[in-house]
Every structure is written in structure tokens, then in C-alpha cells.
Design an enzyme around this catalytic site. Sequence first.
Site, PDB file in Angstrom:
ATOM      1  N   ASN A 130      -6.900   6.916   4.203  1.00  0.00           N
ATOM      2  CA  ASN A 130      -8.288   7.343   4.009  1.00  0.00           C
ATOM      3  C   ASN A 130      -8.490   8.849   4.087  1.00  0.00           C
ATOM      4  O   ASN A 130      -9.545   9.354   3.697  1.00  0.00           O
ATOM      5  CB  ASN A 130      -9.198   6.671   5.044  1.00  0.00           C
ATOM      6  CG  ASN A 130      -9.276   5.173   4.856  1.00  0.00           C
ATOM      7  OD1 ASN A 130      -8.635   4.606   3.974  1.00  0.00           O
ATOM      8  ND2 ASN A 130     -10.062   4.521   5.682  1.00  0.00           N
ATOM      9  N   HIS A 171       0.822  -1.214   0.000  1.00  0.00           N
ATOM     10  CA  HIS A 171       0.000   0.000   0.000  1.00  0.00           C
ATOM     11  C   HIS A 171       0.858   1.268   0.000  1.00  0.00           C
ATOM     12  O   HIS A 171       0.363   2.349  -0.331  1.00  0.00           O
ATOM     13  CB  HIS A 171      -0.895  -0.012   1.245  1.00  0.00           C
ATOM     14  CG  HIS A 171      -2.311   0.418   0.994  1.00  0.00           C
ATOM     15  ND1 HIS A 171      -2.894   0.494  -0.259  1.00  0.00           N
ATOM     16  CD2 HIS A 171      -3.291   0.802   1.872  1.00  0.00           C
ATOM     17  CE1 HIS A 171      -4.146   0.892  -0.142  1.00  0.00           C
ATOM     18  NE2 HIS A 171      -4.411   1.095   1.128  1.00  0.00           N
ATOM     19  N   ASN A 197      -9.144   3.945  -1.428  1.00  0.00           N
ATOM     20  CA  ASN A 197      -9.577   4.929  -0.438  1.00  0.00           C
ATOM     21  C   ASN A 197      -8.769   6.218  -0.489  1.00  0.00           C
ATOM     22  O   ASN A 197      -9.293   7.302  -0.211  1.00  0.00           O
ATOM     23  CB  ASN A 197      -9.510   4.326   0.965  1.00  0.00           C
ATOM     24  CG  ASN A 197     -10.584   3.285   1.196  1.00  0.00           C
ATOM     25  OD1 ASN A 197     -11.641   3.330   0.569  1.00  0.00           O
ATOM     26  ND2 ASN A 197     -10.319   2.338   2.075  1.00  0.00           N
TER      27      ASN A 197
END
Length: 206
Positions: free
Chosen positions: A72, A24, A118
Site C-alpha cells: 500500500n 501478490h 493498492n
Amino acid sequence: MRPGRLRLLVGLGNPGSKYVGTRHNIGFMALDKLAGQKSVSFRPQTKFHGLMAEVGVGSERVRLLMPQTYMNESGRAIRAAIDWFGLEVDQLLVLVDDMDLPLGRLRLRAQGSAGGHNGLRSAIQHLGTQDFCRLRIGIGAPGCTSEERRARTVSHVLGVFSRQESLLVDQVLDEVLIGLDLIQCLGLERAGNRLNAFQPEGCSAC
């Protein structure tokens, strides 16, 4: 994006040592590699909710931003930097991981939806538009079925690359840096012709 237009380069990821090297965080990894190549260092910038470095001088200066808001809320940092420096959205490029692309592949786009990511969703929300450039960096998807993918998504994106995968990642990040230079010199379309066709050596799955 026209040649020489890029002014803000944002890598998406999660802050903290527990996320270093995870799939990520490949956006962070790309900016770290660029900073090392240019011999610049990141410094905390609370007004941008992140770490920032600068490359180039004067009208050629490009800011590198790694939001420290967690994925996020990445859009808060991007919006703050855009506003502070008085930039237009078309001067922004976001580097982001993408499970829909095999590890080793790249996709440069001038606009697009969040695609379930996100960090991109937050950026779109805070910028009020999806018309900004992004370079999607493939990390592959876990499992062979949609059910397996859903069940293993979190562990996959928060997992680290294997030793063999890391060899491919090194090639990919080298290509990303070449691509960033091409974006500045030749513009988005011509840079995309190369980046979108890139295939690392030794990657049969690409």
C-alpha cells in the site's frame, strides 16, 4: 517508451519471509529471476525504502527496485528512487500482479488507472500521474461470482501458487525477461505485441 529508455524497473510485493512465493509478490519474483540471470544481488537501500540491484553499466544501467514498504506504500519507494536518480516517469516500468488476467497472461501498457490494485494506486498518488509503464502479470481470480471473488481476494493474493500453477509461472517469468530485453531493444509497442499475445504451454484457461 522508446528503445533504450528504461532506467528503473520496480517489482511490487510485500516484504518478509511470510510473503515469499505468494501471488501478490510475483513482481518480486520477476526481479529475483532477472537478478539471477544477470548474476547481481539485491542490497538494502534505506533511502529508497527497499532492496536494489543494478544491471548494465554507464548509460545502459538499469536499477531494479523491490519496495519494502508493504504494497500500500509502494509509491514512496518509487518516488524516492525517481528523485534520487533524476529520472523521468517515462523511464519507469512497474511489474505488478493482476487478478483480472488469467494466470499465464500478460498485459504491457504505457499508462492506465490503478485498476483496484493498492500498489499501483500508491504509485499514482506519489508520482502525481498514471502515465507510467506497467506490466501486469496475471494471477487469476478466485471463485466464479463477484461475491466469491470479494470474499476470497485476500486469501487468494496472499496464497502461494500450487505446484501445477508454478509450472506456468516459470514460463511466464521467462517470457517477462524476454519482454524486458525487447522493451530496451525495440521499444514498448513492439515488445507489447509479443507479451500481450503470450500464452504458456499447457494453459487451457488462458
